[in-house]
Design an enzyme around this catalytic site. Structure first.
Site, mmCIF file in Angstrom:
data_model
loop_
_atom_site.group_PDB
_atom_site.id
_atom_site.type_symbol
_atom_site.label_atom_id
_atom_site.label_comp_id
_atom_site.label_asym_id
_atom_site.label_seq_id
_atom_site.Cartn_x
_atom_site.Cartn_y
_atom_site.Cartn_z
ATOM 1 N N ASN A 6 -14.045 -11.382 14.243
ATOM 2 C CA ASN A 6 -15.383 -11.158 14.809
ATOM 3 C C ASN A 6 -16.497 -11.714 13.917
ATOM 4 O O ASN A 6 -16.651 -11.294 12.771
ATOM 5 C CB ASN A 6 -15.563 -9.639 14.977
ATOM 6 N N HIS A 50 -14.146 5.438 23.060
ATOM 7 C CA HIS A 50 -15.412 5.532 22.315
ATOM 8 C C HIS A 50 -16.489 6.192 23.163
ATOM 9 O O HIS A 50 -17.049 5.546 24.044
ATOM 10 C CB HIS A 50 -15.942 4.139 22.001
ATOM 11 N N ARG A 55 -13.602 9.320 20.352
ATOM 12 C CA ARG A 55 -14.426 9.077 19.166
ATOM 13 C C ARG A 55 -15.876 9.393 19.511
ATOM 14 O O ARG A 55 -16.346 9.025 20.587
ATOM 15 C CB ARG A 55 -14.285 7.614 18.722
ATOM 16 N N TYR A 113 -25.245 1.133 14.977
ATOM 17 C CA TYR A 113 -24.029 0.441 15.391
ATOM 18 C C TYR A 113 -23.003 1.435 15.931
ATOM 19 O O TYR A 113 -22.791 2.492 15.354
ATOM 20 C CB TYR A 113 -23.419 -0.329 14.216
ATOM 21 N N ASP A 163 -16.283 7.652 13.078
ATOM 22 C CA ASP A 163 -16.224 6.479 12.201
ATOM 23 C C ASP A 163 -17.489 6.431 11.357
ATOM 24 O O ASP A 163 -18.599 6.350 11.902
ATOM 25 C CB ASP A 163 -16.116 5.220 13.083
ATOM 26 N N HIS A 193 -17.977 4.001 9.148
ATOM 27 C CA HIS A 193 -18.250 2.577 8.912
ATOM 28 C C HIS A 193 -18.533 2.226 7.459
ATOM 29 O O HIS A 193 -19.448 1.423 7.179
ATOM 30 C CB HIS A 193 -19.403 2.112 9.808
ATOM 31 N N GLU A 223 -13.087 8.316 9.765
ATOM 32 C CA GLU A 223 -12.647 6.942 9.490
ATOM 33 C C GLU A 223 -13.590 6.215 8.534
ATOM 34 O O GLU A 223 -14.815 6.374 8.636
ATOM 35 C CB GLU A 223 -12.604 6.218 10.840
ATOM 36 N N GLU A 274 -9.050 -0.933 8.730
ATOM 37 C CA GLU A 274 -9.294 -1.998 9.721
ATOM 38 C C GLU A 274 -9.711 -3.306 9.062
ATOM 39 O O GLU A 274 -9.556 -4.363 9.664
ATOM 40 C CB GLU A 274 -10.305 -1.551 10.788
ATOM 41 N N ARG A 278 -5.209 1.952 9.764
ATOM 42 C CA ARG A 278 -5.994 1.326 10.824
ATOM 43 C C ARG A 278 -5.676 -0.153 11.064
ATOM 44 O O ARG A 278 -6.239 -0.763 11.971
ATOM 45 C CB ARG A 278 -7.488 1.454 10.462
ATOM 46 N N HIS A 312 -6.491 -0.229 14.882
ATOM 47 C CA HIS A 312 -7.802 -0.742 15.313
ATOM 48 C C HIS A 312 -7.674 -1.435 16.678
ATOM 49 O O HIS A 312 -6.804 -2.288 16.852
ATOM 50 C CB HIS A 312 -8.232 -1.768 14.254
ATOM 51 N N ASP A 325 -12.982 -6.769 20.129
ATOM 52 C CA ASP A 325 -12.785 -8.062 19.455
ATOM 53 C C ASP A 325 -11.328 -8.299 19.050
ATOM 54 O O ASP A 325 -10.991 -9.366 18.539
ATOM 55 C CB ASP A 325 -13.731 -8.254 18.264
ATOM 56 N N GLU A 360 -6.555 2.996 19.061
ATOM 57 C CA GLU A 360 -7.937 2.859 19.548
ATOM 58 C C GLU A 360 -7.940 1.965 20.792
ATOM 59 O O GLU A 360 -7.218 0.968 20.851
ATOM 60 C CB GLU A 360 -8.797 2.213 18.453
ATOM 61 N N TRP A 368 -21.817 -1.009 5.789
ATOM 62 C CA TRP A 368 -21.658 -0.311 7.060
ATOM 63 C C TRP A 368 -20.213 -0.423 7.501
ATOM 64 O O TRP A 368 -19.492 -1.254 6.994
ATOM 65 C CB TRP A 368 -22.583 -0.827 8.149
#
Ligand code: KDG
Ligand code: MG
Length: 415
Positions: A37, A122, A147, A159, A223, A225, A249, A275, A296, A325, A329, A352, A415
């Site tokens: 991504n 999500h 989530r 985000y 999450d 991040h 996470e 991830e 992940r 994960h 993407d 996920e 992040w």
């Protein structure tokens, strides 16, 4: 089964995807996901310039040897670009081997260990009413684990929150209401503001409200991040303990995993990470000291099915489970690969799942089904995904980026 062609395919049906297609002299075709991504074209160049020429004429059955050749043979090991490229080759070779055998891929990985792979979806919202609507939506779709991400009072776009201004701006004409991770097409990343203290104050109340509304049983995930220091992460984990999370996470940045010792000392909230990890070695300390509960890494970024199977076996020694994960993407090819592995391994935890856009599903015709909150891989030989060149050619690559996060004083933040 000699490889006679290796094509690097780029298409952008709602978001950018990079796919490797290998063809053998007996007419079989195998696919691998090489999508990274926001850095897609770096992987295209790595594959085109340095990997494709090495594949032509190779025996497609030699999966392990090809992996070692591309990984150890290159001297320059690891890193997301290298590992996404190797992943695509490894996945395409497994797809080919299973097609040659006339079996769905999971049969070559030991066969089915469960009826399907439990997923989490999500849910998100700028505020609680919007978040509750999103949770209800997901429950209606059949999700059995959710989530939870929300806006933070005083901050703008955050985000992972679907209704955020930046998310909406990036939606790029893709109109699925479940397309919650838009491509954010633009020449440069959008920038978002972040305030960790406001976040830490806000989250316990969010989870309390969600538990009050939806009861004690629904598995809930969150999450962070990579945004917290160890002591902030410990505080968050402890403050969320009354709400019985399935996992928390990516609490701290991935570079320094030893700090999870500090987090573990303070909280029993289960932790998930990986991830952005690329190799089994990234997990060594975490596994051996049992500092995490869920892995992940997806097939797409951990070097393929061959090394991810090894990571999960290593994790199983320490009662650690998979939690792969699966945002949009990861292409349908990468998702299918994760599911063939997930349905076979003994220590599957959860998968996920964000729905791809309708345009993506037209380019990648996948036999994966979603039943009772679980994803089930196709029974077709191989991965069970076909790539439609005609449809793909309608969607040209356009630069798209993940956002950059800044503190309120303007400093760039994790992040
Ligand atoms: O490409 C990165 C995103 O897919 C990632 O930020 C999503 O954190 C993510 C998640 O858990 O799906
Ligand atoms: Mg994440």
């Amino acid at each position: 089964m000699q490889i006679i062609s290796a094509e690097v395919l780029v298409s952008s049906p709602g978001r950018n995807f990079v796919t490797l297609r290998l063809t053998t002299d007996d007419g079989l075709v195998g696919l691998g996901d090489a999508t990274l991504n926001g850095r897609e074209l770096a992987v295209v160049a790595y594959l085109t310039e340095h990997v494709v020429p090495l594949l032509l004429g190779r025996d497609a059955h030699r999966i392990e040897d090809t992996w070692q050749y591309l990984y150890r043979g290159a001297y320059w090991r690891r890193g997301p670009v290298t590992m996404a490229a190797i992943s695509a080759v490894d996945t395409a070779l497994w797809d080919l081997k299973a097609r040659a055998a006339g079996l769905p891929l999971y049969q070559l990985l030991g066969g089915r260990s469960r009826v399907g792979c439990l997923t989490y979806g999500h849910a998100s919202g700028a505020d609680l009413p919007e978040l509750f609507d999103s949770v209800r939506d997901h429950l209606e779709q059949g999700f059995r684990a959710i989530r939870i991400q929300t806006g933070i009072p005083g901050l703008g776009s955050v985000y992972g929150v679907a209704s955020s201004a930046n998310a909406a701006a990036g939606a790029d004409g893709v109109t699925s209401r479940y397309d919650h991770e838009p491509a954010r097409r633009s020449a440069a990343p959008v920038e978002e503001a972040w305030d960790t203290r406001a976040y830490l104050r806000h989250m316990p109340g969010v989870f309390e409200a969600v538990r009050n509304e939806f009861g004690p049983e629904l598995p809930l995930l969150h999450d962070a991040h990579h945004r917290l220091t160890p002591i902030q992460a410990a505080k968050l984990g402890r403050s969320l303990e009354p709400f019985d999370l399935f996992w928390l996470e990516d609490v701290t940045p991935a570079e320094n995993t030893a700090v999870l010792r500090r987090v573990r000392e303070h909280t029993t909230t289960p932790l998930a990470i990986g991830e952005v990890f690329n190799t089994i070695w990234d997990y060594r300390e975490l596994f051996e000291e049992q500092l995490v509960d869920y892995v992940r890494s997806p097939v797409t970024h951990a070097g393929g099915i061959t090394p991810l199977r090894r990571i999960f076996d290593y994790a199983s020694v320490y009662q650690i489970k998979s939690g792969v994960h699966g945002p949009t993407d990861i292409s349908p090819v990468g998702l299918a690969a994760s599911l063939h592995l997930g349905i076979a391994i003994p220590n599957f935890g959860i998968q996920e799942y964000m729905r791809h856009s309708a345009a993506t599903d037209e380019v990648f015709r996948s036999g994966v089904t979603f039943v009772d909150g679980m994803l089930v891989p196709s029974e077709e030989p191989g991965l069970g995904v076909e790539y439609d060149d005609d449809v793909a050619s309608r969607y040209e690559y356009a630069a798209a980026y993940l956002p950059v996060n800044r503190l309120l004083d303007g400093s760039v933040h994790d992040w």
